[in-house]
Design a protein around this motif. Sequence first.
Motif: not given
Length: 85
Positions: A57-60
């Motif tokens: 879920g970490r967008p980067d």
Amino acid sequence: HVAASSPPVLLLHGDADTEVPFQHSVAMEAALRAVNVPTKMVRLPGGGHGPNFVIDGRPDGKPHPALPNTLDEMVRWLHQYLKGN
């Protein structure tokens, strides 16, 4: 398959891995220890599957923040068990 003749094992596993359950590494570590094989497990909290243990879920998409320390641990392990005299 684990035997007393198994080589030393370093396990690296993100505890949020959705492809290979973290419990598999926990069980492998226990089996190796039961037959006195040198083993160590490095748990990456929140880490996912793959070489960078990206937190789900970490967008980067950046590697897990503990990755540098994990790589250092890997080098120490290899140095200890693979370096010739």
